[in-house]
Motif scaffolding. Structure first.
Motif, mmCIF file in Angstrom:
data_model
loop_
_atom_site.group_PDB
_atom_site.id
_atom_site.type_symbol
_atom_site.label_atom_id
_atom_site.label_comp_id
_atom_site.label_asym_id
_atom_site.label_seq_id
_atom_site.Cartn_x
_atom_site.Cartn_y
_atom_site.Cartn_z
ATOM 1 N N LEU A 129 -14.294 2.564 -4.654
ATOM 2 C CA LEU A 129 -13.420 2.222 -5.766
ATOM 3 C C LEU A 129 -12.637 3.481 -6.103
ATOM 4 C CD1 LEU A 129 -15.912 0.183 -7.970
ATOM 5 C CD2 LEU A 129 -14.379 -0.613 -6.179
ATOM 6 N N PHE A 130 -11.337 3.459 -5.839
ATOM 7 C CA PHE A 130 -10.648 4.741 -5.819
ATOM 8 C C PHE A 130 -9.626 4.969 -6.907
ATOM 9 C CE2 PHE A 130 -8.745 1.848 -2.758
ATOM 10 C CZ PHE A 130 -7.404 1.893 -3.052
ATOM 11 N N VAL A 131 -9.198 3.961 -7.635
ATOM 12 C CA VAL A 131 -8.254 4.187 -8.723
ATOM 13 C C VAL A 131 -8.727 3.443 -9.963
ATOM 14 C CG1 VAL A 131 -5.844 4.082 -9.457
ATOM 15 C CG2 VAL A 131 -6.364 4.378 -7.052
ATOM 16 N N PRO A 132 -9.527 4.064 -10.823
ATOM 17 C CA PRO A 132 -9.963 3.391 -12.042
ATOM 18 C C PRO A 132 -8.774 3.087 -12.956
ATOM 19 C CG PRO A 132 -11.269 5.366 -11.601
ATOM 20 C CD PRO A 132 -10.084 5.418 -10.695
ATOM 21 N N ALA A 133 -8.736 1.886 -13.488
ATOM 22 C CA ALA A 133 -7.649 1.509 -14.392
ATOM 23 C C ALA A 133 -7.881 2.029 -15.808
ATOM 24 C CB ALA A 133 -7.505 -0.010 -14.423
ATOM 25 N N GLY A 134 -9.133 2.301 -16.135
ATOM 26 C CA GLY A 134 -9.449 2.813 -17.463
ATOM 27 C C GLY A 134 -10.798 3.502 -17.451
ATOM 28 N N SER A 135 -11.047 4.305 -18.452
ATOM 29 C CA SER A 135 -12.352 4.953 -18.571
ATOM 30 C C SER A 135 -12.562 5.401 -20.010
ATOM 31 C CB SER A 135 -12.467 6.159 -17.630
ATOM 32 O OG SER A 135 -11.587 7.201 -18.031
ATOM 33 N N THR A 136 -13.808 5.687 -20.341
ATOM 34 C CA THR A 136 -14.151 6.260 -21.641
ATOM 35 C C THR A 136 -14.566 7.696 -21.401
ATOM 36 O OG1 THR A 136 -14.925 4.101 -22.419
ATOM 37 C CG2 THR A 136 -15.609 6.041 -23.684
ATOM 38 N N GLU A 137 -13.877 8.628 -22.039
ATOM 39 C CA GLU A 137 -14.116 10.038 -21.771
ATOM 40 C C GLU A 137 -14.141 10.828 -23.067
ATOM 41 O OE1 GLU A 137 -11.798 11.657 -18.587
ATOM 42 O OE2 GLU A 137 -11.424 9.684 -17.695
ATOM 43 N N VAL A 138 -14.663 12.041 -22.979
ATOM 44 C CA VAL A 138 -14.646 12.969 -24.104
ATOM 45 C C VAL A 138 -13.642 14.067 -23.777
ATOM 46 C CG1 VAL A 138 -15.961 14.599 -25.487
ATOM 47 C CG2 VAL A 138 -17.030 12.470 -24.711
ATOM 48 N N ILE A 139 -12.600 14.175 -24.592
ATOM 49 C CA ILE A 139 -11.537 15.158 -24.393
ATOM 50 C C ILE A 139 -11.421 15.992 -25.658
ATOM 51 C CG2 ILE A 139 -9.085 15.511 -23.930
ATOM 52 C CD1 ILE A 139 -9.085 12.879 -22.407
ATOM 53 N N ASP A 140 -11.565 17.300 -25.506
ATOM 54 C CA ASP A 140 -11.517 18.210 -26.653
ATOM 55 C C ASP A 140 -12.504 17.791 -27.737
ATOM 56 O OD1 ASP A 140 -9.490 19.679 -25.416
ATOM 57 O OD2 ASP A 140 -7.911 18.450 -26.299
ATOM 58 N N GLY A 141 -13.674 17.336 -27.290
ATOM 59 C CA GLY A 141 -14.732 16.985 -28.230
ATOM 60 C C GLY A 141 -14.619 15.610 -28.850
ATOM 61 N N GLN A 142 -13.587 14.844 -28.492
ATOM 62 C CA GLN A 142 -13.381 13.524 -29.074
ATOM 63 C C GLN A 142 -13.462 12.450 -27.992
ATOM 64 O OE1 GLN A 142 -12.969 12.906 -32.399
ATOM 65 N NE2 GLN A 142 -13.289 15.099 -32.718
ATOM 66 N N LYS A 143 -14.154 11.355 -28.296
ATOM 67 C CA LYS A 143 -14.221 10.236 -27.363
ATOM 68 C C LYS A 143 -12.892 9.489 -27.387
ATOM 69 C CE LYS A 143 -18.022 7.879 -27.006
ATOM 70 N NZ LYS A 143 -19.153 6.942 -27.276
ATOM 71 N N VAL A 144 -12.385 9.173 -26.198
ATOM 72 C CA VAL A 144 -11.130 8.435 -26.089
ATOM 73 C C VAL A 144 -11.263 7.377 -25.002
ATOM 74 C CG1 VAL A 144 -9.739 10.404 -26.832
ATOM 75 C CG2 VAL A 144 -10.103 10.006 -24.392
ATOM 76 N N PHE A 145 -10.463 6.318 -25.124
ATOM 77 C CA PHE A 145 -10.301 5.351 -24.053
ATOM 78 C C PHE A 145 -9.027 5.740 -23.306
ATOM 79 C CE2 PHE A 145 -12.296 2.230 -27.212
ATOM 80 C CZ PHE A 145 -13.579 2.392 -26.682
ATOM 81 N N LEU A 146 -9.146 6.054 -22.028
ATOM 82 C CA LEU A 146 -7.986 6.395 -21.221
ATOM 83 C C LEU A 146 -7.551 5.180 -20.405
ATOM 84 C CD1 LEU A 146 -8.416 9.946 -19.598
ATOM 85 C CD2 LEU A 146 -6.867 9.244 -21.414
ATOM 86 N N ILE A 147 -6.289 4.839 -20.505
ATOM 87 C CA ILE A 147 -5.711 3.750 -19.732
ATOM 88 C C ILE A 147 -4.746 4.364 -18.724
ATOM 89 C CG2 ILE A 147 -4.459 1.574 -19.825
ATOM 90 C CD1 ILE A 147 -7.173 1.650 -21.374
ATOM 91 N N HIS A 148 -4.933 4.028 -17.444
ATOM 92 C CA HIS A 148 -4.134 4.671 -16.401
ATOM 93 C C HIS A 148 -2.649 4.477 -16.657
ATOM 94 C CE1 HIS A 148 -2.744 6.069 -12.545
ATOM 95 N NE2 HIS A 148 -3.982 6.328 -12.145
ATOM 96 N N GLN A 149 -1.904 5.587 -16.575
ATOM 97 C CA GLN A 149 -0.467 5.538 -16.839
ATOM 98 C C GLN A 149 0.277 4.693 -15.807
ATOM 99 O OE1 GLN A 149 -0.204 9.795 -16.729
ATOM 100 N NE2 GLN A 149 0.826 9.806 -14.743
ATOM 101 N N GLY A 150 -0.399 4.351 -14.707
ATOM 102 C CA GLY A 150 0.217 3.464 -13.734
ATOM 103 C C GLY A 150 0.449 2.065 -14.256
ATOM 104 N N LEU A 151 -0.172 1.710 -15.382
ATOM 105 C CA LEU A 151 0.042 0.406 -15.993
ATOM 106 C C LEU A 151 1.230 0.411 -16.945
ATOM 107 C CD1 LEU A 151 -2.851 0.167 -14.840
ATOM 108 C CD2 LEU A 151 -3.452 -1.200 -16.828
ATOM 109 N N SER A 152 1.760 1.598 -17.243
ATOM 110 C CA SER A 152 2.829 1.707 -18.229
ATOM 111 C C SER A 152 4.169 1.242 -17.662
ATOM 112 C CB SER A 152 2.962 3.164 -18.698
ATOM 113 O OG SER A 152 3.463 3.976 -17.648
ATOM 114 N N LYS A 153 5.096 0.998 -18.545
ATOM 115 C CA LYS A 153 6.440 0.583 -18.133
ATOM 116 C C LYS A 153 7.296 1.782 -17.769
ATOM 117 C CE LYS A 153 10.464 -2.133 -19.645
ATOM 118 N NZ LYS A 153 11.012 -3.014 -20.709
#
Length: 219
Positions: A129-153
């Motif tokens: 599985l090589f391109v996750p469309a989304g993930s839950t990560e901790v960035i700068d100490g804060q939890k975020v939901f990341l959505i792959h920019q490949g889905l953007s317009k």
């Protein structure tokens, strides 16, 4: 259609930012009956839900096995740069499980063109599985939901509205159920995931554009 390479320096439009925030609020209210307290943002997810690598001693000499074990230990201990170097000889020899781990290392290092390498490796290892469309990560100490920019317009494939909502729903569902990395998609998760409206269309779109889904093959 293959996944496009994305430049991490490209900028998402303000319209896309507002669009994502609006969809996140809709998903949270409609499906979870509560306001979303975790930021949802565009980015390149580093998470991967591919199986952890297994050693195949029958295909390796004792020296190679020792080197691969050392590479796995480097990964476990988060020495990703060293792990990358240690794994490269095994990628060159098309060792399937080492190649899967190599993709994970590239993701952890946030190498901009890791998806291109993953697509090449995927020709050898078809279940990667090589391109996750989304993930839950901790960035700068804060939890975020990341959505792959490949889905953007603005800089992506302009995914249908239902696709973006499905990916957001998938990540929020992980949070609501408190799933673990060892068992990210237990039966309850899969049942609730399947209840998402237009899921079939969304998953097919993701697969067509080389994004990973929890369904290994066509629906």
């Amino acid at each position: 259609m293959g996944a496009r390479r994305f430049n991490i320096h490209e900028q998402i439009s303000s319209a896309d930012e507002l669009f994502l925030a609006r969809l996140a609020a809709e998903v949270s209210e409609c499906h979870f009956r509560a306001p979303n307290l975790i930021e949802v943002r565009w980015g390149i997810p580093s998470a991967s839900e591919a199986d952890e690598p297994k050693l195949e001693p029958g295909r390796l000499t004792k020296a190679q096995l020792a080197d691969l074990e050392a590479a796995v230990n480097l990964f476990v201990n988060r020495h990703y740069h060293d792990a990358r170097t240690a794994l490269e000889p095994f990628v060159d020899m098309n060792h399937e499980e080492a190649s899967k781990l190599y993709i994970k290392v590239l993701q952890k290092l946030r190498v901009p063109d890791w998806d291109k390498t993953a697509r090449r490796i995927n020709r050898v290892s078809t279940d990667t599985l090589f391109v996750p469309a989304g993930s839950t990560e901790v960035i700068d100490g804060q939890k975020v939901f990341l959505i792959h920019q490949g889905l953007s317009k603005s800089i992506g494939h302009d995914a249908p509205r239902c696709v973006v909502k499905y990916v957001i729903h998938h990540e929020m569902l992980h949070e609501q159920l408190g799933t673990s990395a060892d068992n990210p998609h237990p039966p309850l998760f899969r049942r609730l995931d399947r209840s998402f409206p237009e899921r079939v269309r969304s998953v097919r779109w993701l697969q067509k554009h080389s994004f990973s889904t929890i369904d290994g093959g066509p629906l």
